[in-house]
Design an enzyme around this catalytic site. Sequence first.
Site, PDB file in Angstrom:
ATOM      1  N   CYS A 125       0.895  -1.162   0.000  1.00 41.47           N
ATOM      2  CA  CYS A 125       0.000   0.000   0.000  1.00 41.47           C
ATOM      3  C   CYS A 125       0.921   1.195   0.000  1.00 41.47           C
ATOM      4  CB  CYS A 125      -0.925   0.037   1.216  1.00 41.47           C
ATOM      5  SG  CYS A 125      -1.869   1.574   1.267  1.00 41.47           S
ATOM      6  N   CYS A 138      -0.535   4.117   2.541  1.00 40.68           N
ATOM      7  CA  CYS A 138      -0.557   3.946   3.997  1.00 40.68           C
ATOM      8  C   CYS A 138      -0.292   2.487   4.342  1.00 40.68           C
ATOM      9  CB  CYS A 138      -1.859   4.458   4.587  1.00 40.68           C
ATOM     10  SG  CYS A 138      -3.346   4.016   3.671  1.00 40.68           S
ATOM     11  N   SER A 139      -1.322   1.726   4.692  1.00 39.99           N
ATOM     12  CA  SER A 139      -1.065   0.354   5.123  1.00 39.99           C
ATOM     13  C   SER A 139      -2.263  -0.550   4.862  1.00 39.99           C
ATOM     14  CB  SER A 139      -0.727   0.349   6.616  1.00 39.99           C
ATOM     15  OG  SER A 139      -1.804   0.928   7.328  1.00 39.99           O
ATOM     16  N   CYS A 140      -3.034  -0.277   3.805  1.00 36.49           N
ATOM     17  CA  CYS A 140      -4.225  -1.086   3.518  1.00 36.49           C
ATOM     18  C   CYS A 140      -3.819  -2.550   3.345  1.00 36.49           C
ATOM     19  CB  CYS A 140      -4.930  -0.568   2.273  1.00 36.49           C
ATOM     20  SG  CYS A 140      -5.486   1.135   2.472  1.00 36.49           S
TER      21      CYS A 140
HETATM   22 FE    FE Z   1      -3.422   2.063   2.794  1.00 32.30          FE
END
Ligand code: FE
Length: 197
Positions: A92, A95-97
Site C-alpha cells: 500500500c 498507507c497500510s491497507c
Molecule cells: Fe493504505
Amino acid sequence: MDLRVRALETVLTAKGYVDPAALDALIDTYQTRIGPRNGARVVARAWVDPTYLDWLRRDASAAIADLGYSGRQGEHMRVVENTPVCHNLVVCTLCSCYPWPVLGLPPTWYKSAPYRSRAVRDPRGVLADFGVTLPEATAIRVWDSTAELRYLVLPQRPAGTEGWPEAALADLVTRDSMIGTGLACAPSTPPRPPTPT
Ligand code: FE
C-alpha cells in the site's frame, strides 16, 4: 508513535468518541483470533478445488466470505495468482491497507516507508531482502492496495505435494507468501521463521 497513539486514545475517550473496551475487543480479535491461517485455508482450498479456484478468480470477496472470512478491511478482495511467468507483490504505497479478515494485522515492515516506496521502484531488490530470488524471466507485478480494494496473493503450489490433504497444504502457506514477499514452503523444508511483525 506509541505515545501519540496513547494521547489520541485518551483524548477521544475523554470526549466520549471511543469506548476503550470496544477498542480492546477489536485489537484482541485481530491479534489473537484472526490471522494469516485464514488466508492459508483459502489458498489450500484453491489448490485442491478447481471450482473454488475459478470462483476466487471471478469473485474473490464472495469466495473468501464463503469460508467465513469477511468484515472490516476485507469488504472488497481480489486474488492475484502467481504463475511460473508472473509473480505478484502487494503493497500500500499510501498507507497500510491490508486484508485483515484473511491475514490479520499487517506486519510493521508492511507499513514502513522504505517498503512502500521500494516495492514499486525495486521489487526484485525487496524480494532479495526477503530471501526470494526469482528467475529473471519471471515478471513481477506490483499491486497497490487501497481502502476500496485489497489483494491476496495465491502462491504457487509447491512441487511434491500431489495428493496432500488440504490441512497439510495450508501449513505450507506463510503470511509472506500471501503478500508476495515470500513463497509457499517446500514440503521438505521446515517453515521459515516469520519475519518480525
Ligand atoms: Fe493504505
